[in-house]
Write a protein that holds these residues in place. Structure first.
Motif, short mmCIF file in Angstrom:
data_model
loop_
_atom_site.label_atom_id
_atom_site.label_comp_id
_atom_site.label_asym_id
_atom_site.label_seq_id
_atom_site.Cartn_x
_atom_site.Cartn_y
_atom_site.Cartn_z
N MET A 122 37.71 50.43 41.98
CA MET A 122 38.73 49.80 42.78
C MET A 122 38.40 49.90 44.26
SD MET A 122 40.27 48.78 40.19
CE MET A 122 41.44 47.72 40.93
N GLN A 123 37.47 50.75 44.62
CA GLN A 123 37.09 50.87 46.03
C GLN A 123 36.57 49.54 46.55
OE1 GLN A 123 34.35 54.22 45.51
NE2 GLN A 123 35.36 55.14 47.27
N ALA A 124 35.76 48.86 45.74
CA ALA A 124 35.18 47.60 46.18
C ALA A 124 36.27 46.57 46.43
CB ALA A 124 34.19 47.09 45.14
N ALA A 125 37.26 46.48 45.55
CA ALA A 125 38.34 45.52 45.72
C ALA A 125 39.11 45.79 47.01
CB ALA A 125 39.28 45.56 44.52
N GLU A 126 39.35 47.06 47.30
CA GLU A 126 40.06 47.42 48.53
C GLU A 126 39.25 47.01 49.75
OE1 GLU A 126 40.72 51.60 48.10
OE2 GLU A 126 42.15 51.32 46.46
N LEU A 127 37.94 47.17 49.70
CA LEU A 127 37.10 46.77 50.82
C LEU A 127 37.07 45.25 50.98
CD1 LEU A 127 34.18 49.32 50.31
CD2 LEU A 127 35.94 49.37 52.09
N PHE A 128 37.04 44.53 49.86
CA PHE A 128 37.05 43.07 49.93
C PHE A 128 38.35 42.57 50.54
CE2 PHE A 128 34.12 43.17 46.03
CZ PHE A 128 32.99 43.18 46.81
N ALA A 163 27.54 44.41 44.33
CA ALA A 163 28.67 44.04 45.18
C ALA A 163 28.92 42.54 45.18
CB ALA A 163 28.45 44.54 46.60
N TYR A 164 27.88 41.71 45.13
CA TYR A 164 28.09 40.26 45.12
C TYR A 164 28.77 39.81 43.83
CZ TYR A 164 25.43 39.79 49.39
OH TYR A 164 25.01 39.88 50.70
N GLN A 165 28.38 40.41 42.70
CA GLN A 165 29.04 40.08 41.44
C GLN A 165 30.48 40.55 41.46
OE1 GLN A 165 26.57 41.97 38.52
NE2 GLN A 165 25.02 40.36 38.58
N TRP A 166 30.72 41.74 41.97
CA TRP A 166 32.08 42.25 42.06
C TRP A 166 32.93 41.37 42.97
CZ3 TRP A 166 30.75 48.06 43.20
CH2 TRP A 166 30.17 48.62 42.07
N ARG A 219 37.14 37.51 43.87
CA ARG A 219 37.54 36.21 44.40
C ARG A 219 38.17 35.32 43.34
NH1 ARG A 219 32.51 34.10 47.01
NH2 ARG A 219 32.37 33.34 44.92
N ASP A 220 37.58 35.36 42.12
CA ASP A 220 38.05 34.48 41.04
C ASP A 220 39.42 34.89 40.50
OD1 ASP A 220 35.76 33.03 41.32
OD2 ASP A 220 34.78 33.85 39.54
N GLY A 221 39.74 36.13 40.54
CA GLY A 221 41.02 36.53 39.98
C GLY A 221 41.44 37.91 40.38
N GLY A 222 41.16 38.28 41.58
CA GLY A 222 41.49 39.64 41.98
C GLY A 222 40.61 40.61 41.23
N CYS A 223 41.20 41.58 40.58
CA CYS A 223 40.44 42.54 39.80
C CYS A 223 40.55 42.26 38.33
CB CYS A 223 40.92 43.97 40.10
SG CYS A 223 40.48 44.48 41.75
N SER A 224 41.07 41.08 37.96
CA SER A 224 41.15 40.72 36.55
C SER A 224 39.87 40.04 36.15
CB SER A 224 42.31 39.75 36.30
OG SER A 224 43.51 40.37 36.64
N GLY A 225 39.38 40.36 35.01
CA GLY A 225 38.16 39.73 34.52
C GLY A 225 38.49 38.39 33.90
N PRO A 226 37.48 37.54 33.66
CA PRO A 226 37.72 36.24 33.06
C PRO A 226 38.30 36.39 31.66
CG PRO A 226 35.38 36.63 33.46
CD PRO A 226 36.12 37.81 33.95
N GLY A 227 39.33 35.62 31.36
CA GLY A 227 39.92 35.64 30.03
C GLY A 227 40.89 36.78 29.81
N LEU A 228 41.16 37.58 30.82
CA LEU A 228 42.09 38.70 30.67
C LEU A 228 43.39 38.38 31.37
CD1 LEU A 228 39.69 41.64 31.49
CD2 LEU A 228 40.53 41.01 29.25
N PRO A 229 44.51 38.83 30.84
CA PRO A 229 45.77 38.64 31.55
C PRO A 229 45.73 39.35 32.90
CG PRO A 229 46.11 39.64 29.39
CD PRO A 229 44.65 39.54 29.60
#
Length: 171
Positions: free
Chosen positions: A1-7, A25-28, A33-43
């Protein structure tokens, strides 16, 4: 979650990679960017942990104590780099190469291990007999010392040299 906070603080992925000492970091950033910290296909309510070194470190300590059999590898109790990379992918939904998993585990303080003891079933007499009979036969005698050359090219034969070429007889 550190990366999300920095983004969220508008810090560039290259700087996030440097701060967290990771290469993903680029993948993260793309996932973020695509959905916050939610992965594709996840609620959206189901958060995916973006793996940081401390997160993987804590998980690695717990996992290493449980052994590979707890995760489906029942053939033996050996953690290989391939298994570690697969487990990281399962746990964190991030792809690691085998060499990347090796470097990560080394950075976390893990090192390649060799069993400290020999198996109880080992028959020392059978091993000694095999070394004397089979290994001697398989190994062979090797090359004689005179047949070894340090040259990368095949040496020319003295008999094959011309006797009347340039420079012959000049002194």
């Amino acid at each position: 979650m550190q990366a999300a906070e920095l983004f969220e603080q508008q810090i560039k992925p290259s700087e996030v990679a440097g701060r967290l000492r990771v290469k993903l970091a680029y993948q993260w950033h793309q996932v973020w960017r695509d959905g916050g910290c939610s992965g594709p296909g996840l609620p959206r309510a189901e958060r995916v942990a973006v793996p940081s070194v401390p997160a993987v470190s804590g998980e690695a300590g717990r996992v290493s104590g449980e052994g590979p059999a707890a995760y489906g590898w029942v053939e033996d109790q050996v953690w290989t780099a391939s298994r570690v990379a697969t487990l990281i992918g399962r746990k964190f939904r991030v792809t690691y190469s085998v060499s990347g998993a090796t470097r990560l585990m080394h950075r976390l303080g893990f090192s390649p291990q060799v069993p400290a003891r020999r198996v109880a079933e080992r028959d020392e007499q059978a091993v000694a007999a095999w070394k004397e009979a089979t290994w001697a036969e398989v190994k062979g005698r090797g090359r004689p010392a005179w047949a070894v050359s340090v040259s990368r090219t095949k040496p020319a034969s003295p008999a094959g040299r011309p006797g009347d070429g340039p420079g012959v007889g000049e002194e």
